[in-house]
Design a protein around this motif. Structure first.
Motif, PDB file in Angstrom:
ATOM      1  N   ALA A   8     -48.863 -40.580  27.659  1.00 14.02           N
ATOM      2  CA  ALA A   8     -47.454 -40.224  27.479  1.00 14.02           C
ATOM      3  C   ALA A   8     -47.351 -38.787  26.989  1.00 14.02           C
ATOM      4  N   GLY A   9     -46.665 -37.958  27.756  1.00 14.84           N
ATOM      5  CA  GLY A   9     -46.590 -36.535  27.464  1.00 14.84           C
ATOM      6  C   GLY A   9     -45.273 -36.058  26.910  1.00 14.84           C
ATOM      7  N   HIS A  41     -48.758 -36.118  21.955  1.00 13.63           N
ATOM      8  CA  HIS A  41     -48.250 -35.295  20.849  1.00 13.63           C
ATOM      9  C   HIS A  41     -48.750 -35.775  19.484  1.00 13.63           C
ATOM     10  N   GLN A  42     -49.336 -36.973  19.427  1.00 13.27           N
ATOM     11  CA  GLN A  42     -49.869 -37.476  18.162  1.00 13.27           C
ATOM     12  C   GLN A  42     -51.369 -37.182  18.000  1.00 13.27           C
ATOM     13  N   LEU A  43     -51.991 -36.640  19.028  1.00  7.12           N
ATOM     14  CA  LEU A  43     -53.381 -36.217  18.904  1.00  7.12           C
ATOM     15  C   LEU A  43     -53.426 -34.942  18.055  1.00  7.12           C
ATOM     16  N   PRO A  44     -54.577 -34.618  17.487  1.00  7.15           N
ATOM     17  CA  PRO A  44     -54.662 -33.411  16.656  1.00  7.15           C
ATOM     18  C   PRO A  44     -54.300 -32.155  17.464  1.00  7.15           C
ATOM     19  N   SER A  45     -53.219 -31.511  17.062  1.00  3.64           N
ATOM     20  CA  SER A  45     -52.716 -30.368  17.832  1.00  3.64           C
ATOM     21  C   SER A  45     -53.712 -29.219  17.886  1.00  3.64           C
ATOM     22  N   ASP A  46     -54.416 -28.975  16.788  1.00  5.42           N
ATOM     23  CA  ASP A  46     -55.388 -27.880  16.812  1.00  5.42           C
ATOM     24  C   ASP A  46     -56.506 -28.172  17.806  1.00  5.42           C
ATOM     25  N   ALA A  47     -56.897 -29.429  17.930  1.00  2.54           N
ATOM     26  CA  ALA A  47     -57.952 -29.799  18.884  1.00  2.54           C
ATOM     27  C   ALA A  47     -57.452 -29.654  20.320  1.00  2.54           C
ATOM     28  N   LEU A  48     -56.190 -29.999  20.555  1.00  7.27           N
ATOM     29  CA  LEU A  48     -55.621 -29.837  21.895  1.00  7.27           C
ATOM     30  C   LEU A  48     -55.549 -28.360  22.278  1.00  7.27           C
ATOM     31  N   ILE A  49     -55.024 -27.567  21.382  1.00  4.43           N
ATOM     32  CA  ILE A  49     -54.784 -26.158  21.687  1.00  4.43           C
ATOM     33  C   ILE A  49     -56.081 -25.365  21.837  1.00  4.43           C
ATOM     34  N   PHE A  78     -39.840 -30.509  32.408  1.00  4.99           N
ATOM     35  CA  PHE A  78     -39.319 -29.327  31.733  1.00  4.99           C
ATOM     36  C   PHE A  78     -39.520 -28.133  32.653  1.00  4.99           C
ATOM     37  N   GLN A  79     -38.489 -27.344  32.863  1.00 11.46           N
ATOM     38  CA  GLN A  79     -38.584 -26.138  33.679  1.00 11.46           C
ATOM     39  C   GLN A  79     -39.245 -26.422  35.029  1.00 11.46           C
ATOM     40  N   ALA A  80     -38.832 -27.489  35.675  1.00  9.78           N
ATOM     41  CA  ALA A  80     -39.313 -27.870  37.008  1.00  9.78           C
ATOM     42  C   ALA A  80     -40.801 -28.199  37.038  1.00  9.78           C
ATOM     43  N   SER A  81     -41.350 -28.648  35.919  1.00  8.60           N
ATOM     44  CA  SER A  81     -42.761 -29.006  35.870  1.00  8.60           C
ATOM     45  C   SER A  81     -42.971 -30.158  34.895  1.00  8.60           C
ATOM     46  N   TYR A  82     -44.156 -30.748  34.954  1.00  9.38           N
ATOM     47  CA  TYR A  82     -44.518 -31.756  33.973  1.00  9.38           C
ATOM     48  C   TYR A  82     -44.715 -31.044  32.635  1.00  9.38           C
ATOM     49  N   SER A  83     -44.799 -31.826  31.563  1.00 10.29           N
ATOM     50  CA  SER A  83     -44.852 -31.209  30.231  1.00 10.29           C
ATOM     51  C   SER A  83     -46.172 -30.484  29.984  1.00 10.29           C
ATOM     52  N   GLY A  84     -46.103 -29.443  29.194  1.00 11.96           N
ATOM     53  CA  GLY A  84     -47.295 -28.718  28.791  1.00 11.96           C
ATOM     54  C   GLY A  84     -48.219 -29.590  27.956  1.00 11.96           C
ATOM     55  N   MET A 107     -42.104 -40.125  35.912  1.00  9.22           N
ATOM     56  CA  MET A 107     -41.506 -38.921  35.340  1.00  9.22           C
ATOM     57  C   MET A 107     -40.036 -39.134  35.014  1.00  9.22           C
ATOM     58  N   LEU A 108     -39.596 -38.422  33.999  1.00 12.45           N
ATOM     59  CA  LEU A 108     -38.209 -38.464  33.551  1.00 12.45           C
ATOM     60  C   LEU A 108     -37.629 -37.065  33.613  1.00 12.45           C
ATOM     61  N   GLY A 109     -36.555 -36.907  34.365  1.00  7.24           N
ATOM     62  CA  GLY A 109     -35.920 -35.605  34.493  1.00  7.24           C
ATOM     63  C   GLY A 109     -34.434 -35.659  34.222  1.00  7.24           C
ATOM     64  N   GLY A 110     -33.847 -34.495  34.042  1.00  8.05           N
ATOM     65  CA  GLY A 110     -32.418 -34.407  33.785  1.00  8.05           C
ATOM     66  C   GLY A 110     -31.573 -34.647  35.023  1.00  8.05           C
ATOM     67  N   SER A 111     -32.149 -34.364  36.198  1.00  6.89           N
ATOM     68  CA  SER A 111     -31.446 -34.571  37.460  1.00  6.89           C
ATOM     69  C   SER A 111     -32.488 -34.755  38.560  1.00  6.89           C
ATOM     70  N   TYR A 112     -32.013 -35.082  39.753  1.00  9.83           N
ATOM     71  CA  TYR A 112     -32.924 -35.233  40.879  1.00  9.83           C
ATOM     72  C   TYR A 112     -33.335 -33.888  41.488  1.00  9.83           C
ATOM     73  N   ALA A 113     -32.843 -32.801  40.921  1.00  9.70           N
ATOM     74  CA  ALA A 113     -33.165 -31.472  41.448  1.00  9.70           C
ATOM     75  C   ALA A 113     -34.668 -31.176  41.412  1.00  9.70           C
ATOM     76  N   HIS A 114     -35.379 -31.829  40.510  1.00  5.42           N
ATOM     77  CA  HIS A 114     -36.812 -31.556  40.358  1.00  5.42           C
ATOM     78  C   HIS A 114     -37.669 -32.746  40.773  1.00  5.42           C
ATOM     79  N   LEU A 115     -37.146 -33.560  41.650  1.00  7.32           N
ATOM     80  CA  LEU A 115     -37.830 -34.766  42.111  1.00  7.32           C
ATOM     81  C   LEU A 115     -39.217 -34.475  42.679  1.00  7.32           C
ATOM     82  N   LEU A 116     -39.404 -33.363  43.317  1.00  9.25           N
ATOM     83  CA  LEU A 116     -40.674 -33.049  43.969  1.00  9.25           C
ATOM     84  C   LEU A 116     -41.758 -32.554  43.013  1.00  9.25           C
ATOM     85  N   VAL A 117     -41.453 -32.511  41.714  1.00 15.25           N
ATOM     86  CA  VAL A 117     -42.443 -32.061  40.743  1.00 15.25           C
ATOM     87  C   VAL A 117     -43.703 -32.926  40.789  1.00 15.25           C
ATOM     88  N   MET A 118     -43.542 -34.216  41.097  1.00  9.62           N
ATOM     89  CA  MET A 118     -44.718 -35.087  41.183  1.00  9.62           C
ATOM     90  C   MET A 118     -45.635 -34.652  42.316  1.00  9.62           C
TER      91      MET A 118
END
Length: 175
Positions: A8-9, A41-49, A78-84, A107-118
């Motif tokens: 889950a991102g 987002h619950q994993l250690p952020s310093d280890a991810l980064i 977010f911004q026509a892409s999957y989450s960072g 995926m969950l988006g604000g509109s269908y405008a970014h449907l092709l992100v997958m």
């Protein structure tokens, strides 16, 4: 027992993405599937980064993916892409870690405008990780999920039907 890991991102628990996660987890558990959830987002952020492959939290999360029969990648758009957040975690997986696994993008988006992100953003990354059985996936919009007063989420009928169809394909692909 069949095992599925949900990656889950989202950036917080209290979001409509949790509605998709809860629906998905309940469906799989009713089908007697063992479910592991990685809230990135619950994993250690310093280890991810810093791409700390030796961090125990990262090692444990990677093992869940590696030991699963199927993987669900759940991300907001977010911004026509999957989450960072998802990308940061996927970058820590071994190159062929999704080989021989059925993979389902949700995926969950604000509109269908970014449907092709997958198809144009997420699936190429999953294929690079060795996934050859990537399902069509389901794209849900914010207005198809309602947060209830009891802090649970309700998906509309169309979303439930599309996600259920994909989950049934996931189960069939893991047999």
């Amino acid at each position: 027992m069949t095992t599925v890991t949900i990656i889950a991102g989202g950036h917080k628990i209290d979001s409509r993405l949790t509605g998709i996660l809860q629906f998905t987890q309940e469906f799989l558990e009713q089908e007697k599937v063992a479910v592991h959830v990685i809230q990135v987002h619950q994993l250690p952020s310093d280890a991810l980064i810093t791409a700390d492959f030796m961090n125990q939290g990262i090692i444990d999360a990677r093992q869940k993916v590696e030991q699963s029969d199927g993987v669900i990648v759940l991300s907001p758009v977010f911004q026509a892409s999957y989450s960072g957040i998802i990308k940061t975690f996927l970058d820590l997986l071994p190159q062929k870690s999704l080989r021989s696994k059925t993979v389902l993008p949700l995926m969950l988006g604000g509109s269908y405008a970014h449907l092709l992100v997958m198809d144009y953003a997420l699936k190429p990354v999953l294929a690079n990780l060795g996934a050859t059985n990537i399902l069509t996936g389901a794209y849900v919009t914010d207005n198809q999920i309602t947060k209830q007063e009891d802090q649970t989420y309700l998906l509309d009928t169309d979303s439930e039907t599309r996600i259920t169809n994909q989950l049934e394909q996931l189960l069939g692909g893991m047999q």
